[in-house]
Write a protein that holds these residues in place. Structure first.
Motif, PDB file in Angstrom:
ATOM      1  N   LYS A   1       0.561  -0.763  -0.726  1.00 52.05           N
ATOM      2  CA  LYS A   1      -0.165  -0.121  -0.018  1.00 52.05           C
ATOM      3  C   LYS A   1       0.694   1.270   0.116  1.00 52.05           C
ATOM      4  CE  LYS A   1      -4.029  -1.822   2.123  1.00 52.05           C
ATOM      5  NZ  LYS A   1      -4.947  -1.603   3.712  1.00 52.05           N
ATOM      6  N   VAL A   2       2.149   1.021   1.249  1.00 57.05           N
ATOM      7  CA  VAL A   2       2.911   2.783   0.503  1.00 57.05           C
ATOM      8  C   VAL A   2       3.543   2.561  -0.222  1.00 57.05           C
ATOM      9  CG1 VAL A   2       5.045   3.156   2.002  1.00 57.05           C
ATOM     10  CG2 VAL A   2       3.558   2.349   3.389  1.00 57.05           C
ATOM     11  N   LYS A   3       3.866   1.467  -0.883  1.00 59.54           N
ATOM     12  CA  LYS A   3       4.734   1.510  -2.336  1.00 59.54           C
ATOM     13  C   LYS A   3       3.501   2.203  -3.078  1.00 59.54           C
ATOM     14  CE  LYS A   3       8.343  -1.881  -1.868  1.00 59.54           C
ATOM     15  NZ  LYS A   3       8.328  -3.612  -2.164  1.00 59.54           N
ATOM     16  N   GLU A   4       2.629   1.520  -3.506  1.00 58.88           N
ATOM     17  CA  GLU A   4       2.051   2.137  -4.253  1.00 58.88           C
ATOM     18  C   GLU A   4       1.056   3.603  -3.969  1.00 58.88           C
ATOM     19  OE1 GLU A   4      -3.426   1.228  -5.144  1.00 58.88           O
ATOM     20  OE2 GLU A   4      -1.610  -0.357  -4.516  1.00 58.88           O
ATOM     21  N   ALA A   5       0.870   4.134  -2.514  1.00 57.60           N
ATOM     22  CA  ALA A   5       0.570   5.729  -2.836  1.00 57.60           C
ATOM     23  C   ALA A   5       1.928   6.356  -3.091  1.00 57.60           C
ATOM     24  CB  ALA A   5       0.677   5.147  -0.649  1.00 57.60           C
ATOM     25  N   THR A   6       3.546   5.602  -3.152  1.00 49.68           N
ATOM     26  CA  THR A   6       4.483   6.112  -2.957  1.00 49.68           C
ATOM     27  C   THR A   6       4.369   7.038  -4.737  1.00 49.68           C
ATOM     28  OG1 THR A   6       5.733   5.810  -1.391  1.00 49.68           O
ATOM     29  CG2 THR A   6       7.395   6.334  -2.946  1.00 49.68           C
ATOM     30  N   LYS A   7       4.163   5.837  -5.713  1.00 50.47           N
ATOM     31  CA  LYS A   7       4.176   5.742  -6.999  1.00 50.47           C
ATOM     32  C   LYS A   7       3.153   6.531  -7.041  1.00 50.47           C
ATOM     33  CE  LYS A   7       5.901   1.199  -7.640  1.00 50.47           C
ATOM     34  NZ  LYS A   7       6.050  -0.136  -8.127  1.00 50.47           N
ATOM     35  N   ASN A   8       1.943   6.681  -7.118  1.00 53.43           N
ATOM     36  CA  ASN A   8       0.719   7.526  -7.087  1.00 53.43           C
ATOM     37  C   ASN A   8       1.066   9.449  -7.064  1.00 53.43           C
ATOM     38  OD1 ASN A   8      -1.378   7.523  -8.225  1.00 53.43           O
ATOM     39  ND2 ASN A   8      -2.585   8.230  -6.192  1.00 53.43           N
ATOM     40  N   VAL A   9       2.404   9.577  -5.666  1.00 54.50           N
ATOM     41  CA  VAL A   9       2.808  10.572  -5.827  1.00 54.50           C
ATOM     42  C   VAL A   9       3.628  11.104  -7.053  1.00 54.50           C
ATOM     43  CG1 VAL A   9       4.123  12.500  -4.143  1.00 54.50           C
ATOM     44  CG2 VAL A   9       1.819  10.666  -2.856  1.00 54.50           C
ATOM     45  N   GLN A  10       4.514  10.383  -7.268  1.00 55.05           N
ATOM     46  CA  GLN A  10       5.237  10.298  -8.199  1.00 55.05           C
ATOM     47  C   GLN A  10       4.500  10.630  -9.649  1.00 55.05           C
ATOM     48  OE1 GLN A  10       7.416   6.618  -7.689  1.00 55.05           O
ATOM     49  NE2 GLN A  10       8.891   7.962  -5.306  1.00 55.05           N
ATOM     50  N   ASN A  11       3.448   9.659  -9.644  1.00 56.17           N
ATOM     51  CA  ASN A  11       3.131   9.593 -11.280  1.00 56.17           C
ATOM     52  C   ASN A  11       2.185  11.426 -10.897  1.00 56.17           C
ATOM     53  OD1 ASN A  11       4.403   7.396 -11.932  1.00 56.17           O
ATOM     54  ND2 ASN A  11       1.909   6.765 -11.308  1.00 56.17           N
ATOM     55  N   GLU A  12       1.560  11.058 -10.216  1.00 50.29           N
ATOM     56  CA  GLU A  12       0.927  12.609 -10.006  1.00 50.29           C
ATOM     57  C   GLU A  12       1.856  13.817 -10.541  1.00 50.29           C
ATOM     58  OE1 GLU A  12      -1.401  12.983 -10.346  1.00 50.29           O
ATOM     59  OE2 GLU A  12      -3.034  10.964 -10.789  1.00 50.29           O
ATOM     60  N   TYR A  13       3.173  13.528 -10.053  1.00 42.12           N
ATOM     61  CA  TYR A  13       3.784  15.063  -9.842  1.00 42.12           C
ATOM     62  C   TYR A  13       4.457  14.921 -10.651  1.00 42.12           C
ATOM     63  CZ  TYR A  13       8.929  17.707  -9.268  1.00 42.12           C
ATOM     64  OH  TYR A  13       9.723  18.681  -9.411  1.00 42.12           O
TER      65      TYR A  13
ATOM     66  N   GLN B   1      -3.854  26.871 -17.789  1.00 40.43           N
ATOM     67  CA  GLN B   1      -3.489  26.973 -16.121  1.00 40.43           C
ATOM     68  C   GLN B   1      -3.852  26.908 -14.920  1.00 40.43           C
ATOM     69  OE1 GLN B   1      -1.415  28.552 -13.954  1.00 40.43           O
ATOM     70  NE2 GLN B   1       0.438  28.573 -15.953  1.00 40.43           N
ATOM     71  N   GLU B   2      -5.797  25.998 -16.338  1.00 40.27           N
ATOM     72  CA  GLU B   2      -6.713  24.932 -15.035  1.00 40.27           C
ATOM     73  C   GLU B   2      -6.568  24.124 -15.154  1.00 40.27           C
ATOM     74  OE1 GLU B   2      -9.148  27.425 -17.907  1.00 40.27           O
ATOM     75  OE2 GLU B   2      -9.094  29.042 -16.685  1.00 40.27           O
ATOM     76  N   GLU B   3      -5.370  23.424 -16.290  1.00 38.54           N
ATOM     77  CA  GLU B   3      -5.588  22.275 -16.136  1.00 38.54           C
ATOM     78  C   GLU B   3      -4.117  22.251 -15.669  1.00 38.54           C
ATOM     79  OE1 GLU B   3      -6.237  21.184 -20.948  1.00 38.54           O
ATOM     80  OE2 GLU B   3      -4.813  22.506 -20.668  1.00 38.54           O
ATOM     81  N   ILE B   4      -3.053  22.665 -15.137  1.00 40.88           N
ATOM     82  CA  ILE B   4      -2.467  22.925 -14.518  1.00 40.88           C
ATOM     83  C   ILE B   4      -2.508  22.604 -13.117  1.00 40.88           C
ATOM     84  CG2 ILE B   4       0.202  23.454 -13.914  1.00 40.88           C
ATOM     85  CD1 ILE B   4       0.260  24.695 -16.065  1.00 40.88           C
ATOM     86  N   GLN B   5      -3.815  23.412 -13.120  1.00 39.49           N
ATOM     87  CA  GLN B   5      -4.385  23.540 -11.846  1.00 39.49           C
ATOM     88  C   GLN B   5      -5.553  22.284 -11.121  1.00 39.49           C
ATOM     89  OE1 GLN B   5      -3.302  25.814  -9.130  1.00 39.49           O
ATOM     90  NE2 GLN B   5      -4.860  24.999  -7.518  1.00 39.49           N
ATOM     91  N   GLU B   6      -5.992  21.524 -11.986  1.00 48.17           N
ATOM     92  CA  GLU B   6      -6.406  20.131 -11.936  1.00 48.17           C
ATOM     93  C   GLU B   6      -5.808  19.297 -11.750  1.00 48.17           C
ATOM     94  OE1 GLU B   6      -9.167  18.077 -11.386  1.00 48.17           O
ATOM     95  OE2 GLU B   6      -9.544  20.082 -11.588  1.00 48.17           O
ATOM     96  N   GLU B   7      -4.596  19.201 -12.545  1.00 50.94           N
ATOM     97  CA  GLU B   7      -3.104  18.223 -12.431  1.00 50.94           C
ATOM     98  C   GLU B   7      -2.407  18.128 -10.495  1.00 50.94           C
ATOM     99  OE1 GLU B   7      -2.113  15.761 -13.586  1.00 50.94           O
ATOM    100  OE2 GLU B   7      -3.372  16.612 -15.619  1.00 50.94           O
TER     101      GLU B   7
END
Length: 169
Positions: free
Chosen positions: A28-40, A53-59
Motif C-alpha cells: 500500500k505504501v509503495k502504491e501510494a508513493t508511486k501514485n504521488v510520483q506519477n501525479e508529480y 492554468q486550469e489544467e495545471i491546477q487540476e493536475e
C-alpha cells in the motif's frame, strides 16, 4: 509444557499476522508513493506542454489528493505497528501473571527462578513499551529506517521473551 506450546503457538500466529500486515502495508505504501510520483510527473509534464492554468491546477489537485492518500496510508501503517506492540505488551503481562501464579505454588528454589524471569520480562516490557514512543515520533522521512529498526527490536524481544518463559518452567 502445554503453556510453552501455547505461548510458542501464540507468537507464531502473531508473527504470521504481522508478516501479512507488513506485506499488505508495504505494498500500500509503495502504491501510494508511486501514485504521488506519477501525479508529480503529470504536473511537470502539463507545465512543459504549456497547458492552461486550469489544467495545471487540476493536475496539482490530483497531486495533493495523492499526497493526502499517502499520508493516510503511512498513518495506518504506523498505527498497525503501534497496535502490534500493544498486543505484545498484553502478552508479556499475561506471561508475568502466569509466572506469578506458578511462583506461589513453587518451592523456595524455584521461586527465585520465577522472580528472575518475571524481573527480566518486566525489563522487556519496558523496552517494548518504549518502541511505541519511537513509532509515534517517526516522521514520513525516517519511517522506513524506524520501521526496520523497530521490527528488528520486536523480533529480538520476542525471542528473549520465549526463552524467559521457557526457562521459568
Amino acid at each position: 509444557m502445554k503453556t510453552k506450546q501455547s505461548t510458542t503457538g501464540l507468537w507464531l500466529a502473531i508473527g504470521l499476522l504481522v508478516s501479512i500486515l507488513h506485506y499488505s502495508c508495504q505494498s500500500k505504501v509503495k502504491e501510494a508513493t508511486k501514485n504521488v510520483q506519477n501525479e508529480y510527473k503529470d504536473v511537470v509534464e502539463a507545465k512543459k506542454e504549456g497547458e492552461s492554468q486550469e489544467e495545471i491546477q487540476e493536475e496539482r489537485k490530483e497531486l495533493n489528493k495523492a499526497r493526502q492518500e499517502y499520508v493516510a496510508v503511512w498513518e495506518e501503517e504506523r498505527n498497525k505497528m503501534k497496535d502490534e506492540i500493544n498486543k505484545g505488551l498484553q502478552q508479556i503481562d499475561q506471561s508475568i501473571a502466569r509466572l506469578q501464579q506458578r511462583m506461589q505454588q513453587a518451592d523456595v528454589n524455584a521461586q527465585d527462578k520465577y522472580r528472575q524471569s518475571i524481573s527480566e520480562l518486566r525489563k522487556e516490557r519496558t523496552q517494548l513499551e518504549s518502541r511505541t514512543k519511537d513509532v509515534m515520533a517517526a516522521t514520513q522521512a525516517n519511517w522506513s529506517n524506524t520501521k526496520r529498526r523497530i521490527r528488528s527490536a520486536i523480533d529480538a524481544s520476542r525471542n528473549r521473551i520465549n526463552r524467559l518463559v521457557a526457562d521459568a518452567k
